[in-house]
Design an enzyme around this catalytic site. Sequence first.
Site, mmCIF file in Angstrom:
data_model
loop_
_atom_site.group_PDB
_atom_site.id
_atom_site.type_symbol
_atom_site.label_atom_id
_atom_site.label_comp_id
_atom_site.label_asym_id
_atom_site.label_seq_id
_atom_site.Cartn_x
_atom_site.Cartn_y
_atom_site.Cartn_z
ATOM 1 N N ASN A 47 0.848 -1.188 0.000
ATOM 2 C CA ASN A 47 0.000 0.000 0.000
ATOM 3 C C ASN A 47 0.886 1.242 0.000
ATOM 4 O O ASN A 47 1.957 1.271 0.610
ATOM 5 C CB ASN A 47 -1.012 -0.004 1.153
ATOM 6 C CG ASN A 47 -0.401 -0.211 2.519
ATOM 7 O OD1 ASN A 47 0.652 -0.826 2.663
ATOM 8 N ND2 ASN A 47 -1.069 0.282 3.537
ATOM 9 N N GLU A 60 -2.967 -4.609 -3.073
ATOM 10 C CA GLU A 60 -3.449 -5.493 -4.138
ATOM 11 C C GLU A 60 -3.434 -4.777 -5.478
ATOM 12 O O GLU A 60 -3.006 -5.325 -6.499
ATOM 13 C CB GLU A 60 -4.892 -5.951 -3.861
ATOM 14 C CG GLU A 60 -5.078 -6.736 -2.582
ATOM 15 C CD GLU A 60 -5.404 -5.868 -1.382
ATOM 16 O OE1 GLU A 60 -4.771 -4.797 -1.221
ATOM 17 O OE2 GLU A 60 -6.265 -6.254 -0.597
HETATM 18 N N1 THU Z 1 -5.375 -1.407 2.367
HETATM 19 C C1 THU Z 1 -4.814 -2.277 1.475
HETATM 20 O O1 THU Z 1 -3.647 -2.120 1.083
HETATM 21 N N2 THU Z 1 -5.571 -3.306 1.020
HETATM 22 C C2 THU Z 1 -6.865 -3.538 1.399
HETATM 23 O O2 THU Z 1 -7.513 -4.427 0.837
HETATM 24 C C3 THU Z 1 -7.460 -2.750 2.468
HETATM 25 C C4 THU Z 1 -6.737 -1.512 2.848
HETATM 26 C C5 THU Z 1 -4.571 -0.281 2.845
HETATM 27 C C6 THU Z 1 -5.028 1.057 2.343
HETATM 28 C C7 THU Z 1 -4.490 1.978 3.414
HETATM 29 O O3 THU Z 1 -3.144 2.291 3.092
HETATM 30 C C8 THU Z 1 -4.507 1.136 4.669
HETATM 31 O O4 THU Z 1 -4.614 -0.224 4.241
HETATM 32 C C9 THU Z 1 -5.635 1.440 5.632
HETATM 33 O O5 THU Z 1 -6.860 1.411 4.995
#
Ligand code: THU
Length: 139
Positions: A47, A60
Amino acid sequence: MPISRPVCQRLEKTAREAAAHSYSPYSRFKVGAAVLGGSGKVYAGCNVENASYGLCNCAERTAIFSAIAAGERQINAVVIYTPTTEPTLPCGACRQVIHEFGPAATVIALGKGRARIETTLETLLPAAFGPGDLQRPRR
Ligand code: THU
């Protein structure tokens, strides 16, 4: 789309390692992902957050977009790792993006503990809207 054990282990290792690259100073929620492309190659993602919060990108989608940019057009599996006790499944936006390239993809979620979720995109996003729903205008 069943995934062999060695490939699964490679995907899990990639997702774990990718979480270490997470840029998440705002949520402090690290996520790593690994995608198995139709070619058999594995793509990593984490992320990536932004001071303008709405621009944050999930692990993802980072991995999927890398795969697509490398020329893949099919996704057979997505593995998500979060360093939390319980595994975390993909958010709704990521489910929709997985559907575009992997409507039959296997989805695996792992945390730090023993719990592991293995499911399919079809289970996570039933009756999905997709490319087939767009009617091309006749010329
Ligand atoms: N996040 C992801 O990387 N994947 C997900 O499926 C859910 C949320 C990240 C986005 C953000 O950087 C952090 O988790 C909190 O929402």
